[in-house]
Design a protein around this motif. Structure first.
Motif, PDB file in Angstrom:
ATOM      1  N   ARG A 176       7.288  46.489  43.500  1.00 13.87           N
ATOM      2  CA  ARG A 176       7.907  47.635  44.189  1.00 13.87           C
ATOM      3  C   ARG A 176       9.270  47.898  43.559  1.00 13.87           C
TER       4      ARG A 176
ATOM      5  N   ASN B 202      13.306  39.580  45.594  1.00 14.97           N
ATOM      6  CA  ASN B 202      13.987  40.845  45.353  1.00 14.97           C
ATOM      7  C   ASN B 202      15.197  40.655  44.438  1.00 14.97           C
TER       8      ASN B 202
ATOM      9  N   SER C 245      16.471  48.577  43.261  1.00 16.05           N
ATOM     10  CA  SER C 245      15.996  47.351  43.900  1.00 16.05           C
ATOM     11  C   SER C 245      14.577  47.072  43.435  1.00 16.05           C
TER      12      SER C 245
ATOM     13  N   GLY D  93      22.536  47.634  46.408  1.00 21.02           N
ATOM     14  CA  GLY D  93      21.312  48.156  45.817  1.00 21.02           C
ATOM     15  C   GLY D  93      21.446  49.546  45.241  1.00 21.02           C
TER      16      GLY D  93
ATOM     17  N   ASP E  90      10.136  38.211  50.308  1.00 16.71           N
ATOM     18  CA  ASP E  90       9.405  39.169  51.133  1.00 16.71           C
ATOM     19  C   ASP E  90       7.930  39.077  50.772  1.00 16.71           C
TER      20      ASP E  90
ATOM     21  N   LYS F 225      18.525  43.125  43.085  1.00 18.38           N
ATOM     22  CA  LYS F 225      19.191  44.396  43.319  1.00 18.38           C
ATOM     23  C   LYS F 225      20.249  44.660  42.257  1.00 18.38           C
TER      24      LYS F 225
ATOM     25  N   THR G 202       7.050  37.826  47.279  1.00 16.27           N
ATOM     26  CA  THR G 202       7.913  38.436  46.274  1.00 16.27           C
ATOM     27  C   THR G 202       9.342  37.941  46.409  1.00 16.27           C
TER      28      THR G 202
ATOM     29  N   ASP H 294      11.236  44.347  43.477  1.00 24.45           N
ATOM     30  CA  ASP H 294      10.546  43.211  44.084  1.00 24.45           C
ATOM     31  C   ASP H 294       9.514  42.680  43.094  1.00 24.45           C
TER      32      ASP H 294
ATOM     33  N   GLY I  38      18.087  39.046  45.849  1.00 19.41           N
ATOM     34  CA  GLY I  38      17.925  39.408  47.252  1.00 19.41           C
ATOM     35  C   GLY I  38      17.039  38.438  48.002  1.00 19.41           C
TER      36      GLY I  38
END
Length: 261
Positions: free
Chosen positions: A222, A198, A209, A205, A189, A200, A196, A211, A186
């Motif tokens: 996360r 991501n 998902s 997702g 972020d 998925k 981070t 991170d 992904g």
């Protein structure tokens, strides 16, 4: 009067235009590599990123887990500090909040009187330190005595396994970090100011998902469970914390089995 020839006009326009193009190219070059200065995990394929995150979590000695989980029709809000030999924190359900403390195999539950006394299912017996029968009056008295006290959960109590699950670092992480379906990388972020990447499970997702930190050790920071089954934040990785059994004056023994709550 000086006459500006067309060639002069063109040259005069070309200079700022060249500067603009050069500046745009420089900005594009800067933005082209979001992984510059990171741990390099963001450059890996999605499956390799998940493997790195899983390995980092498996090797960790402690973590804080906070967020919401939806399981078997119930919603649980967790705020737990976890490590190999125990945990401390709180769990909130639709109707109540209770604290859990585990030191080794010793598991303690702490809650207010309202937790112990429900309209549909009141405690049926008093703790060993309290007197009285299984009547409503005795149940209310027992609940008052249990208010804001640590109650040791017997290991052979049916509730022990379920409650201990909230305090088991390996069990919780194994159930949370794994993604399902074809993995897709992904977006980049930031979580808590940490960069981070991501990953998925599926394009939408639906398989979860995750991170992963791009700074230092690639810990998962996360996790969003598929199907809207909750989001948790993972922080304070490898930060140790003290675990001490409550003093005798703070503890009550309910007996062989807790009341159903």
């Amino acid at each position: 009067m000086t006459v500006l020839r067309p060639t002069s006009r063109i040259r005069g326009a070309v200079v700022p235009l060249a500067l603009c193009v050069g500046l745009a190219s420089a900005l594009t070059a800067c933005a082209a590599d979001p992984d510059e200065g990171t741990n390099g995990v963001g450059k890996l394929e999605a499956t390799a990123i998940e493997d790195k995150a899983q390995a980092a979590a498996d090797a960790a000695k402690a973590v804080r887990l906070s967020g919401t989980l939806v399981s078997k029709g119930g919603t649980y809000k967790l705020n737990m500090r976890l490590k190999d030999d125990g945990a401390a924190g709180s769990v909130t359900t639709k109707n109540s909040t209770f604290e859990l403390l585990r030191v080794g195999d010793a598991l303690y539950l702490k809650a207010d009187a309202a937790f112990w006394e429900h309209d549909d299912d009141k405690p049926s017996a008093a703790p060993s330190s309290a007197s009285g029968s299984g009547s409503d009056e005795a149940g209310s008295e027992a609940a008052d005595k249990l208010d804001d006290m640590y109650v040791k959960v017997p290991e052979d109590d049916p509730a022990y396994k379920q409650l201990r699950g909230f305090t088991d670092m390996d069990l919780l992480l194994d159930g949370l970090i794994g993604l399902h379906g074809d993995l897709v990388k992904g977006d980049h972020d930031k979580i808590g100011g940490v960069r981070t990447i991501n990953v998925k499970g599926g394009e939408d997702g639906e398989g979860g998902s995750l991170d992963v930190s791009l700074e230092g050790t690639p810990f998962p920071l996360r996790f969003a469970r598929g199907g809207g089954a909750g989001v948790v934040i993972l922080s304070e990785w490898d930060k140790d914390f003290p675990l001490t059994e409550p003093a005798k004056g703070q503890t009550l023994d309910y007996g062989k089995q807790l009341p159903r709550t």
